[in-house]
Design an enzyme around this catalytic site. Sequence first.
Site, PDB file in Angstrom:
ATOM      1  CB  CYS A   4     -21.531  -0.459   5.242  1.00  0.00           C
ATOM      2  SG  CYS A   4     -20.842   0.693   6.434  1.00  0.00           S
ATOM      3  CG  HIS A 117     -17.749  -3.400   5.422  1.00  0.00           C
ATOM      4  ND1 HIS A 117     -17.808  -2.962   4.123  1.00  0.00           N
ATOM      5  CD2 HIS A 117     -18.005  -2.317   6.188  1.00  0.00           C
ATOM      6  CE1 HIS A 117     -18.074  -1.660   4.102  1.00  0.00           C
ATOM      7  NE2 HIS A 117     -18.207  -1.246   5.342  1.00  0.00           N
ATOM      8  CD  GLU A 119     -17.216  -5.909   2.187  1.00  0.00           C
ATOM      9  OE1 GLU A 119     -18.211  -6.463   2.736  1.00  0.00           O
ATOM     10  OE2 GLU A 119     -16.986  -4.686   2.266  1.00  0.00           O
ATOM     11  CG  ASP A 163       7.270  -0.673   8.145  1.00  0.00           C
ATOM     12  OD1 ASP A 163       8.070  -0.368   9.036  1.00  0.00           O
ATOM     13  OD2 ASP A 163       6.039  -0.508   8.256  1.00  0.00           O
ATOM     14  CG  ASP A 325       6.015   8.481  11.580  1.00  0.00           C
ATOM     15  OD1 ASP A 325       5.860   8.869  10.408  1.00  0.00           O
ATOM     16  OD2 ASP A 325       5.658   7.350  11.956  1.00  0.00           O
TER      17      ASP A 325
HETATM   18  O1  1PR Z   1       4.853  10.501   5.318  1.00  0.00           O
HETATM   19  O2  1PR Z   1       2.525  10.109   4.410  1.00  0.00           O
HETATM   20  O3  1PR Z   1       4.547   9.483   3.046  1.00  0.00           O
HETATM   21  O4  1PR Z   1       3.906   8.207   5.106  1.00  0.00           O
HETATM   22  C1  1PR Z   1       5.082   7.494   5.301  1.00  0.00           C
HETATM   23  C2  1PR Z   1       4.690   6.322   6.178  1.00  0.00           C
HETATM   24  O5  1PR Z   1       5.774   5.399   6.251  1.00  0.00           O
HETATM   25  C3  1PR Z   1       4.382   6.766   7.591  1.00  0.00           C
HETATM   26  O6  1PR Z   1       3.292   5.980   8.083  1.00  0.00           O
HETATM   27  C4  1PR Z   1       5.663   6.399   8.379  1.00  0.00           C
HETATM   28  O7  1PR Z   1       5.340   5.977   9.705  1.00  0.00           O
HETATM   29  C5  1PR Z   1       6.180   5.217   7.587  1.00  0.00           C
HETATM   30  N1  1PR Z   1       7.634   5.186   7.551  1.00  0.00           N
HETATM   31  C6  1PR Z   1       8.443   6.020   6.861  1.00  0.00           C
HETATM   32  N2  1PR Z   1       9.733   5.629   7.058  1.00  0.00           N
HETATM   33  C7  1PR Z   1       9.712   4.538   7.854  1.00  0.00           C
HETATM   34  C8  1PR Z   1      10.890   3.764   8.301  1.00  0.00           C
HETATM   35  O8  1PR Z   1      10.750   2.797   9.050  1.00  0.00           O
HETATM   36  N3  1PR Z   1      12.075   4.192   7.832  1.00  0.00           N
HETATM   37  N4  1PR Z   1       7.841   3.293   8.947  1.00  0.00           N
HETATM   38  C9  1PR Z   1       8.372   4.271   8.150  1.00  0.00           C
HETATM   39  C10 1PR Z   1       7.711   3.570  10.227  1.00  0.00           C
HETATM   40  C11 1PR Z   1       6.109   2.546  11.512  1.00  0.00           C
HETATM   41  C12 1PR Z   1       5.462   1.224  11.540  1.00  0.00           C
HETATM   42  C13 1PR Z   1       6.318   0.297  12.353  1.00  0.00           C
HETATM   43  C14 1PR Z   1       5.740   0.304  13.726  1.00  0.00           C
HETATM   44  C15 1PR Z   1       5.746  -1.034  14.402  1.00  0.00           C
HETATM   45  N5  1PR Z   1       7.331   2.394  10.815  1.00  0.00           N
HETATM   46  O9  1PR Z   1       5.240   0.813  10.278  1.00  0.00           O
HETATM   47  O10 1PR Z   1       6.366  -0.883  11.740  1.00  0.00           O
HETATM   48  O11 1PR Z   1       6.528   1.272  14.418  1.00  0.00           O
HETATM   49  O12 1PR Z   1       7.058  -1.318  14.782  1.00  0.00           O
HETATM   50  P1  1PR Z   1       7.422  -2.697  15.509  1.00  0.00           P
HETATM   51  O13 1PR Z   1       8.260  -3.434  14.519  1.00  0.00           O
HETATM   52  O14 1PR Z   1       8.190  -2.307  16.718  1.00  0.00           O
HETATM   53  O15 1PR Z   1       6.149  -3.442  15.845  1.00  0.00           O
HETATM   54  P2  1PR Z   1       3.980   9.677   4.428  1.00  0.00           P
END
Ligand code: 1PR
Length: 467
Positions: A4, A117, A119, A163, A325
């Site tokens: 890179c 990349h 790797e 997640d 979000d």
């Molecule tokens: O705010 O910088 O500390 O980051 C927190 C991170 O955690 C953010 O990226 C936020 O989207 C994520 N987050 C926080 N709470 C939740 C929760 O679910 N309670 N996840 C969460 C949100 C988003 C994706 C999800 C997709 C795909 N989830 O991770 O998996 O929407 O969904 P799908 O199952 O329908 O495919 P910060």
Amino acid sequence: MGICVGLQALFLGSEEDPSVNGLGLIPSHLKRFDDSDKSVPHIGWNSANTSRTGEVTSESLYGLRPDSKYYYVHSYAVPYREGELEKEGWTVATARYGGEEFVGAIARQNILATQFHPEKSGAAGLRVLKAFLDGTRNSPLPSIPSASSTKEGLTRRVIACLDVRTNDDGDLVVTKGDQYDVREKSSAATGGQVRNLGKPVDMARRYYEQGADEITFLNITSFRNVPVRDTPMLEILRQTSKTVFVPLTIGGGIRDTVDTDGTQISALDIATMYFKSGADKVSIGSDAVIAAEQYWKGGKKLSGTSPIETISKAYGNQAVVISVDPRRIYVPSPTSTSHHTIPTAFPGPNGEQYCWYQCTIKGGREGRDLDVWQLVTAVEVMGAGEILLNCIDRDGSNRGFDLELINDVKSAVKIPVIASSGAGNPGHFGEVFQKTSTDAALGAGMVSFCISFLFTPFGGSVGGEDT
Ligand code: 1PR
């Protein structure tokens, strides 16, 4: 061997910083990709083809194969001009991005340099590293690739998302929200517990082995009451990067923090700890919303101190992903709100024909007076390299992606967008790739149940290795 920026340093210089000379070993310069017709940075899987004009080649340069794809993440490239470098004794493998052909790899005597990349390019990339270490510069191709398998150009990425949070027993588990609610509702036995899909390191390795183009960990609750340096996510990244050879993104808690002993730790220091533990990109959610609010309130002035600006300045914008979000807010007409609205084919509960997307922080728990258009345009100016575009309404719904949201954001920014939330079957990935210009698509819920769909040739990448 240069990788890179290690390739870029061998040239005379780059538009990225004209005041800095390269080593000048290779007589050419780098220029920024033209972003009028495509996203920049160039992120994803593309070719490195020594038989550029498509003639069939029977020999491989350091294990490169015309039917393989390699992971690139860069905004500047060496434009390829037929014969210019070959006359200096260099062997060149190229790739195309939009209408531009550029140097993907270059070799002469005991030097090999790759813009991609290796790797992080799965089995195809590991083969290049092994060939270099073994000194196998040329080798016969195992089989003559068919023209269709050497399809030029950037493929669209399919990203597996995990997640991650501690469950009520304090164990770190992969969980999954349903509109961001990660607690079981079902039987009395599990009701109210954090949904537990398995161990992060094991699941990430399984996703990689089955073909995921990238892995994203989202730490959905910052790890409380532990010194930052003991954050379990750091160990997860260290373990995962030993067996997963595609890009790793980590999000959650990337912000200025006060450690348990009271010391101040900057977002840049947190990001540095993650990069040193194996992350390639960091994802910022809540703090990006706060920074964008300050940007608009301050007359579109950059503070220079936001996590986005400090991390992208230190590591490049390709290392900074913004996790959005949003939730839909229906309105009867565009004049009902000052926010950026779109007409929707899915009317609201009272027949509303328009909606805007409200940004949220704290994992969707707090709505803000900021719309997605304001957020993504502000963070692009601050130096973000990519948008992870979630959608609370679709999260965990298995109803498919919010195509209207994705197209609206794609029309607002030049940086790559990752569609996220709602995937319930392989067809949803095909649909989002066909009906939007998204650069990538992410799944979490369904991926944990049926990742093998990744080999479905719907325009998504097949990772570093054609299957
Ligand atoms: O705010 O910088 O500390 O980051 C927190 C991170 O955690 C953010 O990226 C936020 O989207 C994520 N987050 C926080 N709470 C939740 C929760 O679910 N309670 N996840 C969460 C949100 C988003 C994706 C999800 C997709 C795909 N989830 O991770 O998996 O929407 O969904 P799908 O199952 O329908 O495919 P910060």
